[in-house]
Write an enzyme that holds these catalytic residues in place. Structure first.
Site, PDB file in Angstrom:
ATOM      1  N   LYS A  29     -33.347 -41.240 -47.449  1.00  0.00           N
ATOM      2  CA  LYS A  29     -34.261 -41.922 -46.516  1.00  0.00           C
ATOM      3  C   LYS A  29     -35.408 -42.574 -47.295  1.00  0.00           C
ATOM      4  O   LYS A  29     -35.710 -43.754 -47.117  1.00  0.00           O
ATOM      5  CB  LYS A  29     -34.798 -40.907 -45.495  1.00  0.00           C
ATOM      6  CG  LYS A  29     -35.878 -41.431 -44.565  1.00  0.00           C
ATOM      7  CD  LYS A  29     -36.290 -40.364 -43.551  1.00  0.00           C
ATOM      8  CE  LYS A  29     -37.421 -40.852 -42.667  1.00  0.00           C
ATOM      9  NZ  LYS A  29     -37.773 -39.898 -41.596  1.00  0.00           N
ATOM     10  N   ASP A  57     -39.491 -18.762 -39.671  1.00  0.00           N
ATOM     11  CA  ASP A  57     -38.935 -17.608 -38.964  1.00  0.00           C
ATOM     12  C   ASP A  57     -40.001 -16.756 -38.296  1.00  0.00           C
ATOM     13  O   ASP A  57     -39.867 -15.535 -38.193  1.00  0.00           O
ATOM     14  CB  ASP A  57     -38.080 -16.733 -39.930  1.00  0.00           C
ATOM     15  CG  ASP A  57     -37.015 -17.546 -40.615  1.00  0.00           C
ATOM     16  OD1 ASP A  57     -36.456 -18.450 -39.973  1.00  0.00           O
ATOM     17  OD2 ASP A  57     -36.746 -17.291 -41.811  1.00  0.00           O
ATOM     18  N   HIS A  93     -33.387 -20.941 -35.060  1.00  0.00           N
ATOM     19  CA  HIS A  93     -34.315 -20.437 -34.046  1.00  0.00           C
ATOM     20  C   HIS A  93     -33.571 -19.541 -33.058  1.00  0.00           C
ATOM     21  O   HIS A  93     -32.606 -19.972 -32.443  1.00  0.00           O
ATOM     22  CB  HIS A  93     -34.970 -21.611 -33.302  1.00  0.00           C
ATOM     23  CG  HIS A  93     -35.785 -22.492 -34.205  1.00  0.00           C
ATOM     24  ND1 HIS A  93     -36.329 -23.679 -33.806  1.00  0.00           N
ATOM     25  CD2 HIS A  93     -36.157 -22.341 -35.503  1.00  0.00           C
ATOM     26  CE1 HIS A  93     -36.984 -24.221 -34.831  1.00  0.00           C
ATOM     27  NE2 HIS A  93     -36.886 -23.430 -35.864  1.00  0.00           N
TER      28      HIS A  93
HETATM   29  P1  GDP Z   1     -37.991 -19.112 -35.806  1.00  0.00           P
HETATM   30  O1  GDP Z   1     -37.193 -19.741 -36.899  1.00  0.00           O
HETATM   31  O2  GDP Z   1     -39.450 -19.257 -36.014  1.00  0.00           O
HETATM   32  O3  GDP Z   1     -37.569 -19.555 -34.438  1.00  0.00           O
HETATM   33  O4  GDP Z   1     -37.681 -17.552 -35.892  1.00  0.00           O
HETATM   34  P2  GDP Z   1     -36.248 -16.848 -36.134  1.00  0.00           P
HETATM   35  O5  GDP Z   1     -35.483 -16.892 -34.887  1.00  0.00           O
HETATM   36  O6  GDP Z   1     -35.608 -17.377 -37.369  1.00  0.00           O
HETATM   37  O7  GDP Z   1     -36.698 -15.390 -36.524  1.00  0.00           O
HETATM   38  C1  GDP Z   1     -37.489 -14.621 -35.680  1.00  0.00           C
HETATM   39  C2  GDP Z   1     -36.728 -13.304 -35.365  1.00  0.00           C
HETATM   40  O8  GDP Z   1     -37.616 -12.391 -34.792  1.00  0.00           O
HETATM   41  C3  GDP Z   1     -35.617 -13.488 -34.346  1.00  0.00           C
HETATM   42  O9  GDP Z   1     -34.587 -12.591 -34.632  1.00  0.00           O
HETATM   43  C4  GDP Z   1     -36.287 -13.136 -33.019  1.00  0.00           C
HETATM   44  O10 GDP Z   1     -35.372 -12.677 -32.040  1.00  0.00           O
HETATM   45  C5  GDP Z   1     -37.189 -12.038 -33.474  1.00  0.00           C
HETATM   46  N1  GDP Z   1     -38.442 -11.892 -32.701  1.00  0.00           N
HETATM   47  C6  GDP Z   1     -39.275 -12.866 -32.258  1.00  0.00           C
HETATM   48  N2  GDP Z   1     -40.375 -12.324 -31.688  1.00  0.00           N
HETATM   49  C7  GDP Z   1     -40.240 -10.989 -31.810  1.00  0.00           C
HETATM   50  C8  GDP Z   1     -41.079  -9.891 -31.444  1.00  0.00           C
HETATM   51  O11 GDP Z   1     -42.173 -10.047 -30.929  1.00  0.00           O
HETATM   52  N3  GDP Z   1     -40.596  -8.635 -31.744  1.00  0.00           N
HETATM   53  C9  GDP Z   1     -39.378  -8.435 -32.340  1.00  0.00           C
HETATM   54  N4  GDP Z   1     -38.992  -7.177 -32.587  1.00  0.00           N
HETATM   55  N5  GDP Z   1     -38.573  -9.447 -32.681  1.00  0.00           N
HETATM   56  C10 GDP Z   1     -39.003 -10.711 -32.433  1.00  0.00           C
HETATM   57  P1  IMO Z   2     -37.090 -22.073 -39.374  1.00  0.00           P
HETATM   58  O1  IMO Z   2     -37.233 -23.305 -38.526  1.00  0.00           O
HETATM   59  C1  IMO Z   2     -37.256 -20.098 -43.278  1.00  0.00           C
HETATM   60  C2  IMO Z   2     -36.695 -22.654 -46.797  1.00  0.00           C
HETATM   61  C3  IMO Z   2     -35.411 -22.320 -47.532  1.00  0.00           C
HETATM   62  C4  IMO Z   2     -35.809 -22.721 -48.943  1.00  0.00           C
HETATM   63  C5  IMO Z   2     -36.694 -23.942 -48.728  1.00  0.00           C
HETATM   64  C6  IMO Z   2     -35.957 -25.275 -48.890  1.00  0.00           C
HETATM   65  O2  IMO Z   2     -35.980 -21.193 -38.971  1.00  0.00           O
HETATM   66  O3  IMO Z   2     -38.402 -21.368 -39.495  1.00  0.00           O
HETATM   67  P2  IMO Z   2     -34.131 -26.578 -47.458  1.00  0.00           P
HETATM   68  O4  IMO Z   2     -32.745 -26.170 -47.077  1.00  0.00           O
HETATM   69  O5  IMO Z   2     -35.005 -26.910 -46.303  1.00  0.00           O
HETATM   70  O6  IMO Z   2     -34.150 -27.646 -48.513  1.00  0.00           O
HETATM   71  O7  IMO Z   2     -34.730 -25.263 -48.184  1.00  0.00           O
HETATM   72  O8  IMO Z   2     -37.175 -23.850 -47.387  1.00  0.00           O
HETATM   73  N1  IMO Z   2     -36.509 -22.922 -45.353  1.00  0.00           N
HETATM   74  C7  IMO Z   2     -36.736 -22.025 -44.382  1.00  0.00           C
HETATM   75  N2  IMO Z   2     -37.091 -20.723 -44.462  1.00  0.00           N
HETATM   76  N3  IMO Z   2     -37.114 -20.694 -42.065  1.00  0.00           N
HETATM   77  C8  IMO Z   2     -36.771 -21.986 -41.978  1.00  0.00           C
HETATM   78  O9  IMO Z   2     -36.704 -22.652 -40.817  1.00  0.00           O
HETATM   79  C9  IMO Z   2     -36.542 -22.718 -43.178  1.00  0.00           C
HETATM   80  N4  IMO Z   2     -36.197 -23.994 -43.444  1.00  0.00           N
HETATM   81  C10 IMO Z   2     -36.196 -24.114 -44.780  1.00  0.00           C
HETATM   82  O10 IMO Z   2     -35.081 -20.962 -47.429  1.00  0.00           O
HETATM   83  O11 IMO Z   2     -36.613 -21.722 -49.514  1.00  0.00           O
HETATM   84 MG    MG Z   3     -35.713 -19.301 -38.306  1.00  0.00          MG
END
Ligand code: GDP
Ligand code: IMO
Ligand code: MG
Length: 456
Positions: A173, A42, A70
Site C-alpha cells: 500500500k 487482547d 476478538h
Molecule cells: P481483544 O482482542 O481485545 O478483543 O481480546 P481477546 O478476545 O483477544 O482476548 C480477551 C480474552 O479475555 C477473551 O478470551 C475474552 O473472552 C476474555 N475476557 C474479556 N473480558 C474478560 C473478563 O472481564 N474476565 C475474564 N475472565 N475474561 C475476559
Molecule cells: P487484537 O485485535 C495481540 C502483534 C503480533 C506481533 C506484532 C506484529 O486481537 O488485540 P502482525 O501480524 O500484526 O504484523 O504482528 O503485533 N499483534 C497482536 N497482538 N493482539 C492483536 O490484535 C495483535 N495484532 C498484532 O503478535 O507481535
Molecule cells: Mg485479540
C-alpha cells in the site's frame, strides 16, 4: 463582511467547535463511539464492542486485518472474529470494513462460513466493504513468513508476527503497488496485469517465492463476485451514516496503542495506526465526528510476540496470570506473556487517544492473589522519566516503580454492581482511575456479556 460571517450559523458552529461547547448534532452529524486497545492487544475489545453493539446501527473496523482476534461470548457460545467487526453478531446492525483495513479474501469468507455454521446467519447481508480497502494476497502471507525467517537469521530474533501478511500488504500500500477492492471489481484484465507485476516485484526480492499466478487469479475472480454485493464507496457510505437520521455508530479498534506503527514499541509493532487517528484515516471521517473514545485495558498486562515488556513477570505470578486468564492468542494459539498492570503505558495510550472512559477487564483473574502490584513510573539511572521511551534499548533498561496493593482473595465473578465488589478491589480500581486521570466506566469480571459492571 466579518459581521455577516459572525451572524451566520456557520460562524457559531465553528466557534462552538473551537471553544468545545456542546454542538447540536445536525451541525456536524452523528458522532462515532470508538473502542481502542490501551496495551499490547487482547484487552477484551471484542467484549466491550459486543456490549455496545447491542444498541448500535453500525459497527466499523478501520485498520488492521485478520491479525486481530476478538472474542465474544453470548449465551455460553464463544465466537472469535478476525476481520468481521464483532457487531456482526447483532442481526439489527450493519458492519463495515473501512478503507484502512487490509483484507485477505479467503480469510474473510472462511471466517464468515465458520460463523454461519455456528448459527450466525445472514452475516454477508449485513456486511459492507469499502472499495478503497487494500487486499492481502496469499503471497503476502508467505512473504510475512519469509521476512520473519530473514529477521531470525540476520538479527537472531524476529517480530513474532501473526504471519497473516499484514506487514507486506501495508508495505505494498505504502509503496503504491498494492491492489484495492475497487481494482479487483474493475477491469479484471488490468487487475491481472498489476497482480502479476506485484508478484514479480516480490519474487525479485524473494527468489524462493513460488506463486501459481493463474490459479490465484482464478480464485480472486471467484472471490470478486462473492464480494461485489457488499462493496460500497466507503467515504460516501460513512458520510450518509453520519449525516442522515440519528444513528449509533461504533468503531472497533484492532490491535492496540503499543502495537501502533508510529507510537508502539517499534519495530515490535503491527503496520497500522491502532490509535485514534486511524479511525479518521481508516474510515474517511472528520475528527469532529469522533465522540466517546473508550480505552480497554486488562487489570494486568499481556503481550504476544517479541519486544520489551517492563512489567513482565517471568515467575509464578506470570504463570498464574497466564493459566487463570487463559492467556493464549486467539489468532495464533501462542501463549501470551503476562505481567503486572503498567500504568505508564496506559497513560501513554491516553496521551495519544484522549480516552473519555476506560473499560478495565479481567479483574476476576486477580481474585486469588495475596498482593497485587501496579507499575506507576519508569526510572532511568535512578531518576523518574516523565515520558514513554521511543528507543527499545532504553525501554529494556527502565526500572519500574510499583505500588503494592493487598489482594482481596474473594471471588468477584458474580459481582454485577460496584457494591458487590470487595473494598480492596474497589481501592485497586479507584487507584487506577486516579492515576490515569480517566474514569473507569466498566469493570470486567468474567467472559460473558453480563459479567461487566457498569459504573455510570
Ligand atoms: P481483544 O482482542 O481485545 O478483543 O481480546 P481477546 O478476545 O483477544 O482476548 C480477551 C480474552 O479475555 C477473551 O478470551 C475474552 O473472552 C476474555 N475476557 C474479556 N473480558 C474478560 C473478563 O472481564 N474476565 C475474564 N475472565 N475474561 C475476559
Ligand atoms: P487484537 O485485535 C495481540 C502483534 C503480533 C506481533 C506484532 C506484529 O486481537 O488485540 P502482525 O501480524 O500484526 O504484523 O504482528 O503485533 N499483534 C497482536 N497482538 N493482539 C492483536 O490484535 C495483535 N495484532 C498484532 O503478535 O507481535
Ligand atoms: Mg485479540
Amino acid at each position: 463582511m466579518y459581521k455577516t460571517c459572525r451572524d451566520s450559523k456557520l460562524y457559531y458552529s465553528l466557534r462552538a467547535a473551537a471553544t468545545g461547547q456542546k454542538r447540536p448534532r445536525n451541525e456536524f452529524g452523528n458522532k462515532v463511539t470508538v473502542v481502542l486497545g490501551a496495551q499490547w492487544g487482547d484487552e477484551g475489545k471484542g467484549k466491550v464492542v459486543d456490549l455496545l453493539a447491542t444498541e448500535a446501527d453500525f459497527v466499523c473496523r478501520c485498520q488492521g486485518g485478520n491479525n486481530a482476534g476478538h472474542t465474544v461470548v453470548v449465551d455460553g457460545k464463544e465466537y472469535d472474529f478476525h476481520l468481521l467487526p464483532s457487531g456482526i453478531i447483532n442481526p439489527k446492525s450493519i458492519s463495515l470494513i473501512g478503507n484502512g483495513v487490509v483484507i485477505h479474501l479467503p480469510g474473510l469468507f472462511e471466517e464468515g462460513d465458520k460463523n454461519d455454521k455456528k448459527g450466525l446467519k445472514g452475516w454477508d447481508k449485513r456486511l459492507i466493504v469499502s472499495d478503497r480497502a487494500h487486499i492481502v494476497f496469499d503471497f503476502h502471507q508467505i512473504v510475512d513468513g519469509l521476512q520473519e525467517s530473514e529477521r531470525q537469521a540476520q538479527e537472531g530474533k524476529n517480530i513474532g508476527t501473526t504471519k497473516k501478511g499484514i506487514g507486506p500488504a501495508y508495505s505494498s500500500k505504502a509503496s503504491r503497488t498494492g491492489l484495492r477492492v475497487c481494482d479487483l471489481l474493475g477491469d479484471f484484465k488490468d487487475f491481472s496485469t498489476r497482480f502479476k507485476n506485484l508478484v514479480r516485484q516480490y519474487q525479485s526480492m524473494y527468489p524462493s517465492l513460488e506463486v501459481d499466478v493463474e490459479d490465484q487469479l482464478k480464485q480472486l475472480k471467484e472471490y470478486a463476485e462473492r464480494l461485489r454485493p457488499m462493496v460500497r464507496d466507503g467515504v460516501y457510505y460513512m458520510y450518509e451514516a453520519l449525516h442522515g437520521p440519528p444513528k449509533k455508530i461504533l468503531v472497533e479498534g484492532a490491535n492496540a496503542a503499543l502495537l501502533d506503527i508510529d507510537f508502539g514499541t517499534y519495530p515490535f509493532v503491527t503496520s497500522s495506526n491502532c490509535t485514534v487517528g486511524g479511525v479518521c484515516t481508516g474510515l474517511g471521517i472528520p475528527p469532529l465526528n469522533i465522540g466517546d473514545v473508550f480505552g480497554v485495558s486488562k487489570a494486568y498486562t499481556t503481550r504476544v510476540g517479541i519486544g520489551a515488556f517492563p512489567t513482565e513477570q517471568l515467575n509464578a505470578v506470570g504463570e498464574l496470570l497466564q493459566t487463570r486468564g487463559h492467556e493464549v492468542g486467539v489468532t495464533t494459539g501462542r501463549k501470551r506473556r503476562c505481567g503486572w498492570l503498567d500504568l505508564v503505558i496506559v497513560r501513554y495510550a491516553h496521551m495519544i487517544n484522549g480516552f473519555t472512559a476506560i473499560a478495565l477487564t479481567k479483574l476476576d483473574i486477580l481474585d486469588v492473589l495475596d498482593e497485587i502490584k501496579v507499575g506507576i513510573a519508569y526510572k532511568l539511572n535512578g531518576k523518574r522519566i516523565p515520558h514513554f521511551p521511543a528507543n527499545m534499548d532504553v525501554l529494556h533498561k527502565v526500572e519500574v516503580e510499583y505500588e503494592t496493593f493487598p489482594g482481596w482473595k474473594t471471588d468477584t465473578s458474580a459481582a454485577r454492581k460496584w457494591n458487590d465488589l470487595p473494598s480492596k478491589a474497589q481501592n485497586y480500581i479507584r487507584f487506577i482511575e486516579n492515576h490515569i486521570g480517566v474514569p473507569i466506566k466498566w469493570v470486567g469480571v468474567g467472559k460473558s456479556r453480563e459479567c461487566m459492571i457498569q459504573m455510570f
